[in-house]
Write an enzyme that holds these catalytic residues in place. Structure first.
Site, short mmCIF file in Angstrom:
data_model
loop_
_atom_site.label_atom_id
_atom_site.label_comp_id
_atom_site.label_asym_id
_atom_site.label_seq_id
_atom_site.Cartn_x
_atom_site.Cartn_y
_atom_site.Cartn_z
N TYR A 92 0.94 -1.37 -0.01
CA TYR A 92 0.07 -0.20 0.19
C TYR A 92 0.73 1.33 0.17
O TYR A 92 0.95 2.07 -1.00
CB TYR A 92 -1.03 -0.17 1.06
CG TYR A 92 -1.81 1.22 1.62
CD1 TYR A 92 -2.40 1.71 0.42
CD2 TYR A 92 -1.76 1.57 2.89
CE1 TYR A 92 -3.21 3.06 0.75
CE2 TYR A 92 -2.56 2.74 3.15
CZ TYR A 92 -3.40 3.24 1.91
OH TYR A 92 -4.02 4.68 2.26
N ILE A 93 1.62 1.36 0.88
CA ILE A 93 2.48 2.59 1.02
C ILE A 93 3.74 2.77 0.17
O ILE A 93 3.94 3.80 -0.43
CB ILE A 93 3.09 2.68 2.53
CG1 ILE A 93 1.60 2.84 3.47
CG2 ILE A 93 3.74 4.18 2.87
CD1 ILE A 93 2.03 2.79 4.98
N ASN A 108 1.77 -9.97 0.59
CA ASN A 108 0.53 -9.26 0.89
C ASN A 108 0.32 -8.24 0.07
O ASN A 108 0.05 -7.23 0.05
CB ASN A 108 0.82 -8.69 2.33
CG ASN A 108 -0.47 -8.16 2.81
OD1 ASN A 108 -1.59 -8.95 2.82
ND2 ASN A 108 -0.51 -6.97 3.58
N SER A 160 6.29 3.47 13.08
CA SER A 160 4.79 3.72 13.32
C SER A 160 4.74 4.20 14.49
O SER A 160 5.37 4.16 15.32
CB SER A 160 4.06 2.16 13.54
OG SER A 160 2.93 2.43 14.01
N TYR A 199 3.69 -6.84 17.12
CA TYR A 199 3.93 -6.11 16.06
C TYR A 199 4.61 -4.72 16.21
O TYR A 199 5.72 -4.39 15.97
CB TYR A 199 2.55 -5.59 15.24
CG TYR A 199 2.77 -4.54 14.25
CD1 TYR A 199 3.64 -4.93 12.95
CD2 TYR A 199 2.27 -3.34 14.46
CE1 TYR A 199 3.61 -3.77 12.24
CE2 TYR A 199 2.41 -2.32 13.63
CZ TYR A 199 3.03 -2.65 12.48
OH TYR A 199 3.25 -1.37 11.42
N LYS A 223 8.65 -3.35 15.79
CA LYS A 223 8.76 -1.88 15.35
C LYS A 223 9.76 -1.43 16.33
O LYS A 223 10.84 -0.73 15.96
CB LYS A 223 7.62 -1.19 15.03
CG LYS A 223 6.76 -1.53 13.79
CD LYS A 223 7.45 -1.10 12.61
CE LYS A 223 6.62 -1.63 11.41
NZ LYS A 223 7.37 -1.45 10.15
N TYR A 256 4.84 6.72 10.96
CA TYR A 256 3.31 7.11 10.34
C TYR A 256 2.31 6.79 11.54
O TYR A 256 2.32 5.82 12.37
CB TYR A 256 3.14 6.12 9.07
CG TYR A 256 4.14 5.50 8.43
CD1 TYR A 256 5.22 6.38 8.03
CD2 TYR A 256 4.02 4.35 7.76
CE1 TYR A 256 6.23 5.78 7.17
CE2 TYR A 256 4.84 3.98 6.91
CZ TYR A 256 6.11 4.56 6.42
OH TYR A 256 6.82 4.17 5.77
N LEU A 259 -9.99 0.74 10.16
CA LEU A 259 -11.56 1.36 10.01
C LEU A 259 -11.89 1.74 8.49
O LEU A 259 -12.73 1.57 8.20
CB LEU A 259 -11.53 2.58 11.07
CG LEU A 259 -12.75 3.25 10.82
CD1 LEU A 259 -13.97 2.80 11.37
CD2 LEU A 259 -12.83 4.61 11.95
N ASP A 300 -6.85 -1.54 22.11
CA ASP A 300 -7.04 -0.08 21.42
C ASP A 300 -6.93 1.16 22.65
O ASP A 300 -7.24 0.78 23.83
CB ASP A 300 -8.39 0.25 20.75
CG ASP A 300 -8.62 -0.24 19.41
OD1 ASP A 300 -7.52 -0.53 18.96
OD2 ASP A 300 -9.80 -0.53 19.11
#
Ligand code: NAD
Ligand code: UD1
Length: 334
Positions: free
Chosen positions: A11-12, A35, A124, A149, A153, A176, A199, A292
């Site tokens: 994606y990025i 992926n 991240s 994860y 990082k 990011y 989301l 979260d």
């Protein structure tokens, strides 16, 4: 000048490839496509008029990385390649540590062996952990992320910092916040496999009819409307940030947030999306998602001061461009 993008079909990486080619760089992609899809390469050509060279290679494979350096005169590496799902990292920690950490080490070893020093690393906001008050500033001592994860990082940041201290690389750690959106052409975008964990892709899949409604994970957070607040930034702003960071690398290692400094809650994003694209997004309120936190927000001042980078695109741009990509590619890259 040739730039190697590990994980460049993702994606990025794919959006950064477009931005680099449009800025006059030769781009080489290294991705084992675990992926992502090879179709991305043709899409990059459609947008830029240039077909980047793709090596289908695993970044943990030292011989494969050496071949790429031997066949190309690479002056900088942007290391995107990593596994990034929080729940998958909890279920498969060894796979995550092995891929992410050994990938970063292998890339740096191969760089050092071929005289390439410049490294831009995909970090991240997750490295700030779960205990710090937002907004997050680069000078804050990091707290412990709640999942493998995030810890991978943090560990990679430490390893790169040590490699820079030993004079092996000059690096920038780009932290990011929440990238969303897509290239304005709608030819490239985020293509999650299976049920989206994040989301924005979930909202678009509801809007296009692939899922009946959005689950809102909790309304008892300490935010304006009780739903989680995040710092969403447009992936093309993020891509531009990579080019600027790469062009201004200094000796040593520096960490820089890439975010807008402006927060949007879950319900605000749903509402912004509905307004931007004119489609109703049904939702149901559910329990909190494990791990979260209330607020994830960047202090973006350092990026502006050091790089001259500032996010330019709005939440409306992000919603519109995500939707354009989704409508043109209802099932992703197929
Ligand atoms: P992505 O999954 O779309 O892209 C990662 C790419 O790396 C994929 O194309 C995958 O096939 C490739 N890859 C993974 N392991 C590999 C290996 N061993 N060898 C070769 N290729 C490999 O993810 P993305 O969203 O583009 O994320 C890019 C980077 O940014 C990752 O390091 C991620 O952790 C980080 N990041 C992403 C976000 C986000 O919200 N998307 C936020 C913060 C940080
Ligand atoms: C998640 C990851 C984080 C990673 C980031 C970017 C977790 C616990 N954290 O963070 O490590 O860096 O993505 O890839 O997975 N939400 C819903 N319904 C949904 C999906 C999300 O209500 O179906 C809510 C979440 O509770 C959160 C907000 O939307 O408040 C944003 O979620 P998401 O897009 O997953 O990003 P992060 O929570 O920031």
């Amino acid at each position: 000048m040739s730039v190697l993008l590990t994980g460049g079909c993702g994606y990025i990486g794919s959006h950064t490839a477009v931005e680099l080619i449009n800025s006059g760089y030769d781009v080489i992609l290294a991705d084992d496509l675990r992926n992502s899809s090879e179709i991305v390469v043709e899409r990059i050509e459609q947008i830029t008029g240039t077909l980047p060279k793709l090596y289908k290679a695993d970044v943990t494979d030292r011989a494969a990385m050496d071949t790429i350096f031997e066949e190309n005169d690479i002056t900088a590496v942007i290391h995107f390649a990593a596994l990034k799902s929080v729940p998958a990292s909890v279920a498969n920690p060894l796979e995550y540590y092995r891929n992410n950490i050994s990938g970063a080490i292998t890339v740096m070893e191969s760089m050092a062996a071929h005289g390439c020093r410049t490294l831009v690393f995909s970090s991240s906001a997750t490295v700030y952990g779960s205990d710090l008050p937002a907004p997050f500033v680069e000078t804050m001592p990091l707290s412990q992320p709640s999942h493998p994860y995030g810890r991978s990082k943090q560990m990679m940041e430490q390893i790169i910092t040590d490699a820079a201290a030993a004079g092996l690389v000059d690096a920038v750690l780009l932290r990011y916040f929440n990238p969303i959106g897509a290239h304005e052409s709608g030819l490239i975008g985020e293509d999650p496999s299976g049920v989206p964990g994040n989301l924005m892709p979930y909202i678009t899949q509801v809007a296009i009819g692939r899922r009946p409604y959005l689950n809102v994970y909790g309304t008892d957070y300490d935010t304006r409307d009780g739903t989680g607040l995040r710092d969403y930034l447009h992936v093309m702003d993020l891509a531009r940030g990579h080019v600027m960071a790469m062009e201004q690398i200094k000796p040593g290692c520096d960490a820089i947030n890439l975010g807008t400094g402006m927060g949007t809650t879950v319900l605000e994003l749903v509402s912004a999306f509905e307004t931007a694209v004119g489609i109703h997004v049904p939702y149901e309120i559910g329990p909190r998602r494990a791990g979260d936190i209330d607020v994830i927000l960047a202090d973006p001042k350092k990026a502006e001061l050091v790089l001259g980078w500032k996010a330019e695109k709005t939440i409306e741009d992000m919603c519109r461009d995500t939707w354009n990509w989704q409508v043109k590619n209802p099932n992703g890259y197929v």
